[in-house]
Write a protein that holds these residues in place. Sequence first.
Motif, PDB file in Angstrom:
ATOM      1  N   UNK A   1       0.844  -1.199   0.000  1.00 14.90           N
ATOM      2  CA  UNK A   1       0.000   0.000   0.000  1.00 14.90           C
ATOM      3  C   UNK A   1       0.879   1.249   0.000  1.00 14.90           C
ATOM      4  N   UNK A   2       0.571   2.202  -0.897  1.00 21.51           N
ATOM      5  CA  UNK A   2       1.353   3.445  -0.898  1.00 21.51           C
ATOM      6  C   UNK A   2       0.792   4.406   0.154  1.00 21.51           C
ATOM      7  N   UNK A   3       1.473   5.555   0.301  1.00 21.13           N
ATOM      8  CA  UNK A   3       1.100   6.519   1.343  1.00 21.13           C
ATOM      9  C   UNK A   3      -0.353   6.956   1.267  1.00 21.13           C
ATOM     10  N   UNK A   4      -0.779   7.291   0.041  1.00 23.79           N
ATOM     11  CA  UNK A   4      -2.138   7.793  -0.133  1.00 23.79           C
ATOM     12  C   UNK A   4      -3.154   6.748   0.321  1.00 23.79           C
ATOM     13  N   UNK A   5      -2.891   5.515  -0.089  1.00 23.62           N
ATOM     14  CA  UNK A   5      -3.795   4.428   0.259  1.00 23.62           C
ATOM     15  C   UNK A   5      -3.803   4.216   1.767  1.00 23.62           C
ATOM     16  N   UNK A   6      -2.643   4.359   2.389  1.00 20.19           N
ATOM     17  CA  UNK A   6      -2.561   4.157   3.844  1.00 20.19           C
ATOM     18  C   UNK A   6      -3.307   5.242   4.613  1.00 20.19           C
ATOM     19  N   UNK A   7      -3.257   6.477   4.118  1.00 16.36           N
ATOM     20  CA  UNK A   7      -4.010   7.542   4.789  1.00 16.36           C
ATOM     21  C   UNK A   7      -5.503   7.223   4.728  1.00 16.36           C
ATOM     22  N   UNK A   8      -5.933   6.847   3.523  1.00 15.96           N
ATOM     23  CA  UNK A   8      -7.357   6.637   3.282  1.00 15.96           C
ATOM     24  C   UNK A   8      -7.887   5.407   4.021  1.00 15.96           C
ATOM     25  N   UNK A   9      -7.155   4.322   3.957  1.00 13.01           N
ATOM     26  CA  UNK A   9      -7.687   3.053   4.429  1.00 13.01           C
ATOM     27  C   UNK A   9      -7.225   2.661   5.829  1.00 13.01           C
ATOM     28  N   UNK A  10      -6.171   3.303   6.319  1.00 10.58           N
ATOM     29  CA  UNK A  10      -5.678   2.920   7.638  1.00 10.58           C
ATOM     30  C   UNK A  10      -5.733   4.080   8.612  1.00 10.58           C
ATOM     31  N   UNK A  11      -5.029   5.169   8.271  1.00  6.82           N
ATOM     32  CA  UNK A  11      -4.932   6.268   9.232  1.00  6.82           C
ATOM     33  C   UNK A  11      -6.308   6.816   9.603  1.00  6.82           C
ATOM     34  N   UNK A  12      -7.121   7.147   8.600  1.00  9.17           N
ATOM     35  CA  UNK A  12      -8.413   7.777   8.897  1.00  9.17           C
ATOM     36  C   UNK A  12      -9.372   6.822   9.614  1.00  9.17           C
ATOM     37  N   UNK A  13      -9.587   5.616   9.107  1.00  5.13           N
ATOM     38  CA  UNK A  13     -10.495   4.735   9.865  1.00  5.13           C
ATOM     39  C   UNK A  13     -10.000   4.431  11.273  1.00  5.13           C
ATOM     40  N   UNK A  14      -8.683   4.244  11.420  1.00  9.82           N
ATOM     41  CA  UNK A  14      -8.173   3.911  12.756  1.00  9.82           C
ATOM     42  C   UNK A  14      -8.337   5.088  13.704  1.00  9.82           C
ATOM     43  N   UNK A  15      -8.280   6.313  13.164  1.00  9.89           N
ATOM     44  CA  UNK A  15      -8.399   7.499  14.014  1.00  9.89           C
ATOM     45  C   UNK A  15      -9.854   7.920  14.206  1.00  9.89           C
ATOM     46  N   UNK A  16     -10.763   7.246  13.526  1.00  6.99           N
ATOM     47  CA  UNK A  16     -12.173   7.657  13.534  1.00  6.99           C
ATOM     48  C   UNK A  16     -12.764   7.826  14.936  1.00  6.99           C
ATOM     49  N   UNK A  17     -12.490   6.927  15.884  1.00  8.18           N
ATOM     50  CA  UNK A  17     -13.070   7.131  17.212  1.00  8.18           C
ATOM     51  C   UNK A  17     -12.683   8.486  17.794  1.00  8.18           C
ATOM     52  N   UNK A  18     -11.429   8.859  17.630  1.00 10.89           N
ATOM     53  CA  UNK A  18     -11.000  10.148  18.184  1.00 10.89           C
ATOM     54  C   UNK A  18     -11.527  11.312  17.364  1.00 10.89           C
ATOM     55  N   UNK A  19     -11.650  11.125  16.057  1.00  8.65           N
ATOM     56  CA  UNK A  19     -12.223  12.181  15.223  1.00  8.65           C
ATOM     57  C   UNK A  19     -13.642  12.479  15.709  1.00  8.65           C
ATOM     58  N   UNK A  20     -14.356  11.433  16.070  1.00  5.76           N
ATOM     59  CA  UNK A  20     -15.721  11.637  16.550  1.00  5.76           C
ATOM     60  C   UNK A  20     -15.754  12.386  17.883  1.00  5.76           C
ATOM     61  N   UNK A  21     -14.784  12.088  18.728  1.00  2.00           N
ATOM     62  CA  UNK A  21     -14.701  12.842  19.983  1.00  2.00           C
ATOM     63  C   UNK A  21     -14.522  14.327  19.668  1.00  2.00           C
ATOM     64  N   UNK A  22     -13.673  14.621  18.682  1.00  3.29           N
ATOM     65  CA  UNK A  22     -13.450  16.008  18.259  1.00  3.29           C
ATOM     66  C   UNK A  22     -14.719  16.652  17.732  1.00  3.29           C
ATOM     67  N   UNK A  23     -15.425  15.928  16.866  1.00  2.30           N
ATOM     68  CA  UNK A  23     -16.665  16.463  16.303  1.00  2.30           C
ATOM     69  C   UNK A  23     -17.667  16.726  17.425  1.00  2.30           C
ATOM     70  N   UNK A  24     -17.762  15.783  18.324  1.00  2.00           N
ATOM     71  CA  UNK A  24     -18.728  15.904  19.418  1.00  2.00           C
ATOM     72  C   UNK A  24     -18.447  17.141  20.268  1.00  2.00           C
ATOM     73  N   UNK A  25     -17.182  17.299  20.667  1.00  2.00           N
ATOM     74  CA  UNK A  25     -16.898  18.447  21.530  1.00  2.00           C
ATOM     75  C   UNK A  25     -16.975  19.743  20.721  1.00  2.00           C
ATOM     76  N   UNK A  26     -16.651  19.674  19.421  1.00  2.00           N
ATOM     77  CA  UNK A  26     -16.782  20.854  18.565  1.00  2.00           C
ATOM     78  C   UNK A  26     -18.219  21.311  18.434  1.00  2.00           C
ATOM     79  N   UNK A  27     -19.102  20.356  18.221  1.00  2.00           N
ATOM     80  CA  UNK A  27     -20.517  20.697  18.029  1.00  2.00           C
ATOM     81  C   UNK A  27     -21.098  21.308  19.305  1.00  2.00           C
ATOM     82  N   UNK A  28     -20.773  20.719  20.445  1.00  2.00           N
ATOM     83  CA  UNK A  28     -21.357  21.258  21.678  1.00  2.00           C
ATOM     84  C   UNK A  28     -20.841  22.669  21.970  1.00  2.00           C
TER      85      UNK A  28
END
Lengths: 267, 324
Positions: B228-255
């Motif tokens: 997997x090249x870098x672009x593919x790793x960002x899309x398929x690994x980094x972002x999904x793996x970080x999704x739980x924390x991204x949601x924490x960010x969205x949640x606190x941002x929205x409130x």
Amino acid sequence: MVINTQYGHIEIDHVSKYFVDPFGNKVLTVNDVTIDIKPGEFVCLMGPSGCGKTTLLRTIAGLLKADEGTIHLDNDLIEKPGPERGLVFQNPELFKWMSVEENVAFGLKARGVYKEQKDDVQKFIDLVGLKGFEKTLPHHLSGGMQQRAAFARALINRPKVLLLDEPFGALDAFTRTALQNRLVDLWKRFGMTCVMVTHDVEEAVVLATKIVVMSSRPATVIDIVENDLSYPRDRNSMHAIELKKQILEQLHSGEFSDEETYSDGIE
Amino acid sequence: MNTLPLVSSGKKITYFLPFLLALVDALLDLLIPTHIKVIQLGPHYFFYLMLFVAAWFLIQGVWAWISKKKEIKYQPTIKFTSAVLILSGVLLILTDKTMTLPKIYFPSVNNVLASAVSEREILLKCTFYSLRLLFFGIVIGGFVGIVSGIFMGWSKKVNYWAFPILRFIGPLPTAIWIPIALLVFPGLFSASVFIVALTMWFPCAVQTCSGIQNVSKGYYDVADTLGADNKYQIRRIAIPAAMPQIFVGIFSGVTTSFVSLMLAELMGARYGIGWYINWKQQIMAYQNVWVALFILATLCFLTIKVLFVLRNKFLSWQEGMIRW
């Protein structure tokens, strides 16, 4: 043992590897290792835990760069990781947001060949014995099943070399034996070169055609033992037990004072 | 969710408790005379509302009685709805009927409802304006936040230059930006969107960045050896793996965005719930303030509900999902 494969010839040529400690000192972890691994061989790197054999394996994978010396795969210098060298860790490292099926298909998709080789996904899932678990998420699988999925994921790229970093280290004895047998089947079937790091002497004796006995920090080759027992191997045969003894003695001779650690291994 | 207690048939009678309480509330309004000093702005809306509520809970009760599926969902809510209904009755007595509470801040319940009905058009308009502002602010701020977070988490170079900026301006209170926003942006609306977006951006960027940085290195090692090249790793690994924390960010941002929404609407907006509350408070029309507060609370509740639904959809893979 004669194996008819043309690819997967690994030449490790005077490889050394340093790490820099927090004080800025260079610490030698792999010292001038030279091993010639023939196509289709099953090589076990044997040595005490933390002796630098994993470092050597990661250097073959291309995840680390050798500070001195070179590693060639079929006459190509290894500089970075590539799909022709599959890797399985002790921790299965399955992508936990993907089902078994998606995990196994990852290599095909990453290389952009998923459309042409779609059928392989099911084939490799069946090969490792995970039929019926295609849609299951990793955390619903047992450790052994996760490791099976990791094997399928590595093998689907049909690597010339399969690198194994203590893949059975975290499994119970029963699962370990089952997976060792499965690995031998897969290796016979695909004929890839296998390089496996282990500190379990019995495992090395049961699996390997060639056992590289290494000393601890820095890793140096003490001896290379050819093991031409026929498969499937009986781990309690006289020959196997003698080989085990021999290797344990060599490990002792390469060790300075850590007697107790290894006497644990002798039954 | 706690495990549900086994439902015994004797307890089934409590399924009609909310219905009965709503009926009692309606009767209280009908039978007890309103305090003479209360100037009624409209009919007895509380009475009609409670009749409607009673009918609603009668249906719920019967439904739960018949259907096992409904029963499991309905049963745990009974205690809470009953308490709310009791409080409504008490509030009615303390305001309309006896005027025990200070009448300016706690106006007659019937009058609060009456003003909601009489000002429904402007309230609807204000709700729409607030929602529009919130939507643009959250979407723009969230998008920029997540994208900048991804780059900062992934690339050491971007992190080196951008992180100090993030750390420097991120924690500043949004209000400080109001004069600058008014100066820089051509219109009031774009300035308001900027203020809301800014509050959304900071937690999203910080959480996404740290989420990406904390992805297990083993994943990248495996992906590297699978081709997997870098672009593919960002899309398929980094972002999904970080999704739980991204949601924490969205949640606190929205409130926190709700806070800056109110601030943004105080900058001289023409409509919006924040603007409405401010206006009504200045003319001491507290019954209207209560209505607006109720609408605002409902908006927050629904927004968070939407977030929950999204999270359940995208993060169903998580082992023992983080509960909020």
